[in-house]
Write a protein that holds these residues in place. Structure first.
Motif, PDB file in Angstrom:
ATOM      1  N   ALA A 112       0.830  -1.202   0.000  1.00 57.39           N
ATOM      2  CA  ALA A 112       0.000   0.000   0.000  1.00 57.39           C
ATOM      3  C   ALA A 112       0.864   1.252   0.000  1.00 57.39           C
ATOM      4  O   ALA A 112       0.556   2.231  -0.685  1.00 57.39           O
ATOM      5  CB  ALA A 112      -0.931  -0.005   1.213  1.00 57.39           C
ATOM      6  N   ASP A 113       1.968   1.237   0.765  1.00 56.28           N
ATOM      7  CA  ASP A 113       2.868   2.383   0.825  1.00 56.28           C
ATOM      8  C   ASP A 113       3.547   2.647  -0.510  1.00 56.28           C
ATOM      9  O   ASP A 113       3.851   3.793  -0.842  1.00 56.28           O
ATOM     10  CB  ASP A 113       3.930   2.186   1.915  1.00 56.28           C
ATOM     11  N   GLU A 114       3.803   1.594  -1.284  1.00 58.28           N
ATOM     12  CA  GLU A 114       4.471   1.728  -2.575  1.00 58.28           C
ATOM     13  C   GLU A 114       3.527   2.208  -3.677  1.00 58.28           C
ATOM     14  O   GLU A 114       3.971   2.618  -4.744  1.00 58.28           O
ATOM     15  CB  GLU A 114       5.078   0.394  -3.000  1.00 58.28           C
ATOM     16  N   TYR A 115       2.227   2.177  -3.412  1.00 57.65           N
ATOM     17  CA  TYR A 115       1.256   2.561  -4.442  1.00 57.65           C
ATOM     18  C   TYR A 115       1.372   4.062  -4.718  1.00 57.65           C
ATOM     19  O   TYR A 115       1.477   4.864  -3.803  1.00 57.65           O
ATOM     20  CB  TYR A 115      -0.167   2.202  -3.984  1.00 57.65           C
ATOM     21  N   PRO A 116       1.353   4.477  -5.998  1.00 56.22           N
ATOM     22  CA  PRO A 116       1.534   5.905  -6.327  1.00 56.22           C
ATOM     23  C   PRO A 116       0.393   6.776  -5.776  1.00 56.22           C
ATOM     24  O   PRO A 116      -0.784   6.474  -5.968  1.00 56.22           O
ATOM     25  CB  PRO A 116       1.563   5.941  -7.857  1.00 56.22           C
ATOM     26  N   LEU A 117       0.770   7.847  -5.095  1.00 56.34           N
ATOM     27  CA  LEU A 117      -0.211   8.753  -4.504  1.00 56.34           C
ATOM     28  C   LEU A 117      -1.000   9.534  -5.544  1.00 56.34           C
ATOM     29  O   LEU A 117      -2.131   9.948  -5.293  1.00 56.34           O
ATOM     30  CB  LEU A 117       0.482   9.748  -3.563  1.00 56.34           C
ATOM     31  N   GLU A 118      -0.402   9.741  -6.713  1.00 60.51           N
ATOM     32  CA  GLU A 118      -1.066  10.564  -7.729  1.00 60.51           C
ATOM     33  C   GLU A 118      -2.216   9.842  -8.429  1.00 60.51           C
ATOM     34  O   GLU A 118      -2.948  10.454  -9.197  1.00 60.51           O
ATOM     35  CB  GLU A 118      -0.063  11.095  -8.750  1.00 60.51           C
ATOM     36  N   ASP A 119      -2.415   8.563  -8.176  1.00 57.48           N
ATOM     37  CA  ASP A 119      -3.529   7.825  -8.783  1.00 57.48           C
ATOM     38  C   ASP A 119      -4.802   8.162  -8.018  1.00 57.48           C
ATOM     39  O   ASP A 119      -5.043   7.666  -6.922  1.00 57.48           O
ATOM     40  CB  ASP A 119      -3.262   6.317  -8.742  1.00 57.48           C
ATOM     41  N   GLU A 120      -5.611   9.056  -8.599  1.00 58.64           N
ATOM     42  CA  GLU A 120      -6.834   9.498  -7.934  1.00 58.64           C
ATOM     43  C   GLU A 120      -8.035   8.611  -8.258  1.00 58.64           C
ATOM     44  O   GLU A 120      -9.083   8.748  -7.650  1.00 58.64           O
ATOM     45  CB  GLU A 120      -7.129  10.948  -8.295  1.00 58.64           C
ATOM     46  N   GLU A 121      -7.894   7.721  -9.241  1.00 57.68           N
ATOM     47  CA  GLU A 121      -9.004   6.855  -9.624  1.00 57.68           C
ATOM     48  C   GLU A 121      -9.228   5.718  -8.640  1.00 57.68           C
ATOM     49  O   GLU A 121     -10.346   5.264  -8.453  1.00 57.68           O
ATOM     50  CB  GLU A 121      -8.773   6.272 -11.018  1.00 57.68           C
ATOM     51  N   GLN A 122      -8.145   5.244  -8.037  1.00 59.94           N
ATOM     52  CA  GLN A 122      -8.256   4.135  -7.096  1.00 59.94           C
ATOM     53  C   GLN A 122      -7.181   4.290  -6.032  1.00 59.94           C
ATOM     54  O   GLN A 122      -6.166   4.912  -6.241  1.00 59.94           O
ATOM     55  CB  GLN A 122      -8.127   2.796  -7.812  1.00 59.94           C
ATOM     56  N   GLU A 123      -7.464   3.700  -4.892  1.00 60.93           N
ATOM     57  CA  GLU A 123      -6.484   3.723  -3.810  1.00 60.93           C
ATOM     58  C   GLU A 123      -6.293   2.313  -3.278  1.00 60.93           C
ATOM     59  O   GLU A 123      -7.170   1.469  -3.442  1.00 60.93           O
ATOM     60  CB  GLU A 123      -6.902   4.690  -2.711  1.00 60.93           C
ATOM     61  N   PRO A 124      -5.149   2.055  -2.662  1.00 60.99           N
ATOM     62  CA  PRO A 124      -4.905   0.702  -2.150  1.00 60.99           C
ATOM     63  C   PRO A 124      -5.708   0.430  -0.884  1.00 60.99           C
ATOM     64  O   PRO A 124      -5.963   1.332  -0.085  1.00 60.99           O
ATOM     65  CB  PRO A 124      -3.407   0.705  -1.870  1.00 60.99           C
ATOM     66  N   LEU A 125      -6.114  -0.812  -0.723  1.00 62.73           N
ATOM     67  CA  LEU A 125      -6.834  -1.258   0.458  1.00 62.73           C
ATOM     68  C   LEU A 125      -6.214  -2.579   0.893  1.00 62.73           C
ATOM     69  O   LEU A 125      -6.209  -3.536   0.121  1.00 62.73           O
ATOM     70  CB  LEU A 125      -8.319  -1.438   0.128  1.00 62.73           C
ATOM     71  N   VAL A 126      -5.663  -2.591   2.103  1.00 62.89           N
ATOM     72  CA  VAL A 126      -5.010  -3.798   2.618  1.00 62.89           C
ATOM     73  C   VAL A 126      -6.093  -4.764   3.090  1.00 62.89           C
ATOM     74  O   VAL A 126      -6.937  -4.413   3.921  1.00 62.89           O
ATOM     75  CB  VAL A 126      -4.034  -3.458   3.772  1.00 62.89           C
ATOM     76  N   VAL A 127      -6.054  -5.986   2.553  1.00 62.58           N
ATOM     77  CA  VAL A 127      -7.075  -6.989   2.887  1.00 62.58           C
ATOM     78  C   VAL A 127      -6.403  -8.223   3.478  1.00 62.58           C
ATOM     79  O   VAL A 127      -5.197  -8.398   3.394  1.00 62.58           O
ATOM     80  CB  VAL A 127      -7.900  -7.385   1.643  1.00 62.58           C
ATOM     81  N   ASN A 128      -7.243  -9.081   4.083  1.00 64.75           N
ATOM     82  CA  ASN A 128      -6.754 -10.346   4.638  1.00 64.75           C
ATOM     83  C   ASN A 128      -7.882 -11.370   4.568  1.00 64.75           C
ATOM     84  O   ASN A 128      -8.917 -11.125   3.953  1.00 64.75           O
ATOM     85  CB  ASN A 128      -6.242 -10.136   6.068  1.00 64.75           C
ATOM     86  N   GLN A 129      -7.682 -12.495   5.224  1.00 64.80           N
ATOM     87  CA  GLN A 129      -8.681 -13.567   5.175  1.00 64.80           C
ATOM     88  C   GLN A 129      -9.901 -13.280   6.041  1.00 64.80           C
ATOM     89  O   GLN A 129     -10.924 -13.935   5.898  1.00 64.80           O
ATOM     90  CB  GLN A 129      -8.047 -14.880   5.619  1.00 64.80           C
ATOM     91  N   HIS A 130      -9.807 -12.308   6.930  1.00 66.76           N
ATOM     92  CA  HIS A 130     -10.927 -11.969   7.822  1.00 66.76           C
ATOM     93  C   HIS A 130     -11.235 -10.478   7.694  1.00 66.76           C
ATOM     94  O   HIS A 130     -11.331  -9.769   8.686  1.00 66.76           O
ATOM     95  CB  HIS A 130     -10.588 -12.309   9.271  1.00 66.76           C
ATOM     96  N   PHE A 131     -11.398 -10.016   6.461  1.00 59.42           N
ATOM     97  CA  PHE A 131     -11.577  -8.587   6.201  1.00 59.42           C
ATOM     98  C   PHE A 131     -12.962  -8.122   6.633  1.00 59.42           C
ATOM     99  O   PHE A 131     -13.966  -8.771   6.358  1.00 59.42           O
ATOM    100  CB  PHE A 131     -11.366  -8.303   4.711  1.00 59.42           C
TER     101      PHE A 131
END
Length: 191
Positions: free
Chosen positions: A115-134
């Motif tokens: 998530a930290d590596e995801y580019p901040l300038e992408d305004e169309e989508q953002e990262p969401l950290v998920v797991n097996q019990h989201f």
């Protein structure tokens, strides 16, 4: 994962308790829709000035895999929210119905570092950290809260400013009649 592999699609339950544990790490896609009442979202209920039995938000969720050049396909989550919430108008201090109609797009990642590596300038989508019990219910509640206006108020011309907010004509006269505190100190020094 094979790029030509067809993944099963799981239908999400509309029950709030079922939205608290979803395995977004499984090789499958999800689709679902439902209605969440204000009382199903305690943090949103705290913001509401009044809660009627039918108040709440219609939600829709769909996940799918999108090809990414040079790497594994990314899982995408699209979230739609539509509903109404009563807040206090900051101009007249009365109830104000706020309509929300939001669409969000997330790229699902497994770690905070991704998530930290995801580019901040992408305004169309953002990262969401998920797991097996989201907890999807919590994410829906977060998005409702983030969509609320910072200063809720009725449309221009709909209401008048509340007298106590900006002062009353009578209070202005009273404040002008008060003696300047520095004059009091000056008189004390003379004595």
């Amino acid at each position: 994962m094979n790029r030509n592999q067809v993944l099963p699609q799981v239908e999400l339950s509309a029950e709030p308790s079922a939205l608290k544990r979803i395995d977004f790490c499984a090789p499958q896609s999800y689709k679902g829709a439902g209605f969440l009442g204000i009382l199903d979202m305690p943090r949103v209920a705290e913001e509401a000035s009044a809660v009627s039995p039918g108040d709440g938000f219609h939600w829709s969720v769909e996940t799918y895999f999108e090809d990414s050049p040079g790497s594994e396909p990314h899982q995408i989550l699209e979230l739609g929210l539509k509903g109404r919430l009563n807040l206090i108008c900051q101009r007249c201090l009365q109830d104000c119905a706020v309509d929300l109609d939001e669409k969000r797009r997330f790229i699902l990642v497994l770690t905070d570092s991704e998530a930290d590596e995801y580019p901040l300038e992408d305004e169309e989508q953002e990262p969401l950290v998920v797991n097996q019990h989201f907890n999807l219910l919590e994410t829906i509640e977060d998005e409702v809260l983030l969509s609320l206006p910072l200063i809720p108020k009725h449309p221009d011309g709909f209401c008048e400013p509340h007298a106590s907010t900006f002062g009353d004509g009578d209070e202005e006269g009273a404040s002008n009649e008060r003696e300047n505190p520095f004059n009091i100190l000056k008189n004390m020094k003379k004595n």
